[in-house]
Design a protein around this motif. Structure first.
Motif, PDB file in Angstrom:
ATOM      1  N   VAL A  48       0.932  -1.707  -0.335  1.00 25.07           N
ATOM      2  CA  VAL A  48       0.206  -0.249   0.209  1.00 25.07           C
ATOM      3  C   VAL A  48       0.766   1.206   0.662  1.00 25.07           C
ATOM      4  O   VAL A  48       0.995   2.377  -0.516  1.00 25.07           O
ATOM      5  CB  VAL A  48      -1.182  -0.061   1.298  1.00 25.07           C
ATOM      6  CG1 VAL A  48      -1.565   1.117   1.116  1.00 25.07           C
ATOM      7  CG2 VAL A  48      -2.076  -1.333   1.091  1.00 25.07           C
ATOM      8  N   ALA A  49       1.514   1.095   1.138  1.00 28.77           N
ATOM      9  CA  ALA A  49       2.622   2.889   0.775  1.00 28.77           C
ATOM     10  C   ALA A  49       3.761   2.429   2.305  1.00 28.77           C
ATOM     11  O   ALA A  49       3.490   1.204   2.783  1.00 28.77           O
ATOM     12  CB  ALA A  49       1.567   3.453   1.611  1.00 28.77           C
ATOM     13  N   ALA A  50       4.443   2.701   1.696  1.00 29.01           N
ATOM     14  CA  ALA A  50       5.784   2.852   2.817  1.00 29.01           C
ATOM     15  C   ALA A  50       6.608   3.598   2.733  1.00 29.01           C
ATOM     16  O   ALA A  50       6.674   4.951   2.093  1.00 29.01           O
ATOM     17  CB  ALA A  50       6.602   1.363   2.236  1.00 29.01           C
ATOM     18  N   ILE A  51       7.442   4.694   3.906  1.00 25.29           N
ATOM     19  CA  ILE A  51       8.398   5.437   4.140  1.00 25.29           C
ATOM     20  C   ILE A  51       9.829   5.095   5.212  1.00 25.29           C
ATOM     21  O   ILE A  51       9.736   3.793   5.518  1.00 25.29           O
ATOM     22  CB  ILE A  51       7.443   6.423   5.226  1.00 25.29           C
ATOM     23  CG1 ILE A  51       8.048   7.795   5.461  1.00 25.29           C
ATOM     24  CG2 ILE A  51       7.463   5.560   6.919  1.00 25.29           C
ATOM     25  CD1 ILE A  51       7.308   8.755   6.450  1.00 25.29           C
ATOM     26  N   ASP A  52      10.866   5.956   3.476  1.00 28.93           N
ATOM     27  CA  ASP A  52      11.409   5.135   5.094  1.00 28.93           C
ATOM     28  C   ASP A  52      12.107   5.686   5.815  1.00 28.93           C
ATOM     29  O   ASP A  52      11.717   6.777   6.671  1.00 28.93           O
ATOM     30  CB  ASP A  52      12.564   5.358   3.735  1.00 28.93           C
ATOM     31  CG  ASP A  52      12.734   6.620   3.469  1.00 28.93           C
ATOM     32  OD1 ASP A  52      13.716   6.903   2.043  1.00 28.93           O
ATOM     33  OD2 ASP A  52      12.968   7.347   3.726  1.00 28.93           O
ATOM     34  N   TRP A  53      13.546   6.089   6.367  1.00 24.99           N
ATOM     35  CA  TRP A  53      14.365   6.444   8.219  1.00 24.99           C
ATOM     36  C   TRP A  53      13.891   8.044   7.594  1.00 24.99           C
ATOM     37  O   TRP A  53      13.752   8.667   8.295  1.00 24.99           O
ATOM     38  CB  TRP A  53      15.194   5.962   7.726  1.00 24.99           C
ATOM     39  CG  TRP A  53      16.838   5.844   6.902  1.00 24.99           C
ATOM     40  CD1 TRP A  53      16.514   5.872   5.844  1.00 24.99           C
ATOM     41  CD2 TRP A  53      17.097   6.833   7.065  1.00 24.99           C
ATOM     42  NE1 TRP A  53      17.913   6.202   5.091  1.00 24.99           N
ATOM     43  CE2 TRP A  53      18.612   7.028   5.965  1.00 24.99           C
ATOM     44  CE3 TRP A  53      17.128   8.674   8.186  1.00 24.99           C
ATOM     45  CZ2 TRP A  53      19.150   8.161   5.802  1.00 24.99           C
ATOM     46  CZ3 TRP A  53      18.261   8.803   8.338  1.00 24.99           C
ATOM     47  CH2 TRP A  53      19.100   9.294   6.601  1.00 24.99           C
ATOM     48  N   ALA A  54      14.544   8.497   5.959  1.00 28.48           N
ATOM     49  CA  ALA A  54      14.509   9.404   6.448  1.00 28.48           C
ATOM     50  C   ALA A  54      12.667  10.537   5.918  1.00 28.48           C
ATOM     51  O   ALA A  54      13.356  11.824   5.926  1.00 28.48           O
ATOM     52  CB  ALA A  54      15.942  10.206   5.274  1.00 28.48           C
ATOM     53  N   GLY A  55      12.449   9.786   5.855  1.00 23.09           N
ATOM     54  CA  GLY A  55      11.085   9.967   5.134  1.00 23.09           C
ATOM     55  C   GLY A  55      10.646  10.099   4.039  1.00 23.09           C
ATOM     56  O   GLY A  55       9.675  10.857   3.582  1.00 23.09           O
ATOM     57  N   GLY A  56      11.318   9.490   2.528  1.00 23.57           N
ATOM     58  CA  GLY A  56      11.130   9.222   2.132  1.00 23.57           C
ATOM     59  C   GLY A  56       9.964   8.559   1.964  1.00 23.57           C
ATOM     60  O   GLY A  56       9.713   7.354   2.540  1.00 23.57           O
ATOM     61  N   THR A  57       8.888   8.406   0.586  1.00 17.89           N
ATOM     62  CA  THR A  57       7.492   8.101   0.402  1.00 17.89           C
ATOM     63  C   THR A  57       7.447   7.029  -0.141  1.00 17.89           C
ATOM     64  O   THR A  57       7.652   8.071  -1.789  1.00 17.89           O
ATOM     65  CB  THR A  57       6.524   8.458   1.135  1.00 17.89           C
ATOM     66  OG1 THR A  57       6.280   9.185   0.476  1.00 17.89           O
ATOM     67  CG2 THR A  57       6.309   9.180   2.713  1.00 17.89           C
TER      68      THR A  57
END
Length: 121
Positions: A48-57
């Motif tokens: 569905v969605a994901a976010i990385d450690w730096a806030g990238g989506t």
């Protein structure tokens, strides 16, 4: 070890909104990516969605423009705001943690138990 617990699911009419939360306990997740997946009855689990450690989506095409993923590392929380919900969004929603952002479910190391989202027409 990381324990994850989803909340915020429920029954909503088409066109409505829900905010799902993923609460982490145990080790910190600030350096990890967090993904949301969903699984409808008889279907495979899908990204569905994901976010990385730096806030990238990154979002699946099916929810892009209708959903926003965000995180609060201090509170060990990740949110999935879903708007303009459709009956086809009905599924159990899971959050998961991985070192890097990926859309592949099998690459995630830790999973929650899921929260049911039901959208009525």
């Amino acid at each position: 070890q990381v324990q994850l617990r989803e909340s915020g699911g429920g029954l909503v009419q088409a066109g409505g909104s829900l905010r799902l939360s993923c609460a982490a306990s145990g080790r910190t997740i600030s350096g990890y990516a967090v993904g949301w997946f969903r699984q409808a009855p008889g279907e495979e689990r899908e990204f569905v969605a994901a976010i990385d450690w730096a806030g990238g989506t990154y979002y699946a095409d099916s929810v892009r423009g209708r959903s926003t993923i965000s995180r609060d590392n201090a509170k060990k929380l990740v949110y999935l705001q879903m708007n303009s919900l459709k009956p086809e969004d009905t599924a159990v929603y899971y959050c998961a943690v991985n070192r890097v952002l990926t859309v592949v479910a099998t690459e995630y190391d830790y999973w929650g138990q899921g929260t049911q989202v039901t959208v009525s027409s």
